[in-house]
Scaffold this motif. Sequence first.
Motif, PDB file in Angstrom:
ATOM      1  N   VAL A 116       0.845  -1.183   0.000  1.00 22.32           N
ATOM      2  CA  VAL A 116       0.000   0.000   0.000  1.00 22.32           C
ATOM      3  C   VAL A 116       0.885   1.239   0.000  1.00 22.32           C
ATOM      4  N   VAL A 117       0.508   2.194  -0.805  1.00 25.78           N
ATOM      5  CA  VAL A 117       1.266   3.431  -0.939  1.00 25.78           C
ATOM      6  C   VAL A 117       0.585   4.576  -0.203  1.00 25.78           C
ATOM      7  N   ALA A 118      -0.717   4.687  -0.420  1.00 21.34           N
ATOM      8  CA  ALA A 118      -1.464   5.789   0.184  1.00 21.34           C
ATOM      9  C   ALA A 118      -2.925   5.396   0.297  1.00 21.34           C
ATOM     10  N   ALA A 119      -3.601   5.972   1.268  1.00 21.32           N
ATOM     11  CA  ALA A 119      -5.014   5.680   1.468  1.00 21.32           C
ATOM     12  C   ALA A 119      -5.731   6.936   1.934  1.00 21.32           C
ATOM     13  N   ALA A 177       2.609   5.488   3.047  1.00 11.72           N
ATOM     14  CA  ALA A 177       3.774   4.678   3.373  1.00 11.72           C
ATOM     15  C   ALA A 177       4.937   5.625   3.655  1.00 11.72           C
ATOM     16  N   ASP A 178       5.814   5.193   4.550  1.00 11.25           N
ATOM     17  CA  ASP A 178       6.945   6.051   4.904  1.00 11.25           C
ATOM     18  C   ASP A 178       7.781   6.418   3.683  1.00 11.25           C
ATOM     19  N   GLY A 192       5.549  12.960   2.013  1.00 12.79           N
ATOM     20  CA  GLY A 192       6.131  14.222   1.574  1.00 12.79           C
ATOM     21  C   GLY A 192       6.320  14.327   0.079  1.00 12.79           C
ATOM     22  N   ARG A 193       6.158  13.215  -0.638  1.00 12.09           N
ATOM     23  CA  ARG A 193       6.329  13.229  -2.098  1.00 12.09           C
ATOM     24  C   ARG A 193       5.030  12.931  -2.838  1.00 12.09           C
ATOM     25  N   PHE A 194       4.207  12.058  -2.267  1.00  9.96           N
ATOM     26  CA  PHE A 194       2.956  11.640  -2.906  1.00  9.96           C
ATOM     27  C   PHE A 194       1.770  12.252  -2.171  1.00  9.96           C
ATOM     28  N   THR A 195       0.722  12.549  -2.930  1.00 11.26           N
ATOM     29  CA  THR A 195      -0.510  13.066  -2.343  1.00 11.26           C
ATOM     30  C   THR A 195      -1.699  12.330  -2.945  1.00 11.26           C
ATOM     31  N   ILE A 196      -2.502  11.753  -2.084  1.00 13.83           N
ATOM     32  CA  ILE A 196      -3.723  11.093  -2.537  1.00 13.83           C
ATOM     33  C   ILE A 196      -4.891  12.053  -2.337  1.00 13.83           C
TER      34      ILE A 196
END
Length: 123
Positions: free
Chosen positions: A47-50, A60-61, A65-69
């Motif tokens: 899982v990356v983001a929820a 995910a750690d 700070g880099r990905f935004t869902i």
Amino acid sequence: QVQLVESGGGLVQAGGSLTLSCAASGSIFSINAVAWYRQAPGKQREVVAAITSGGVTNYADSVKGRFTISRDNAKNTVYLQMNSLNVEDTAVYYCRLDITTVFPTGVLKRDYWGKGTLVTVSS
């Protein structure tokens, strides 16, 4: 029936950005929790983001700070904005949506998965 269509994957250089989309269509009553997963070659899906129906997010750690869902409930679409990509982000990305549908005979709540979109980050 519900269909999910993912888009936005592709080839990008390290440090670049991509935005993935996952659009749901069909007899949708509500979209509940949503998540993005990824599976790199030779690795398990992770899982990356929820994001919950209320907008609470978790990451995910490795991508904080880099990905935004985000989600657009009016369009039944969820997004994953990915910035500062690195080669370790190379993977097939999948969306998973917990969707409620209503039928004359009752209500169905289940998970739907997208077919995946490939993200390749070159050094």
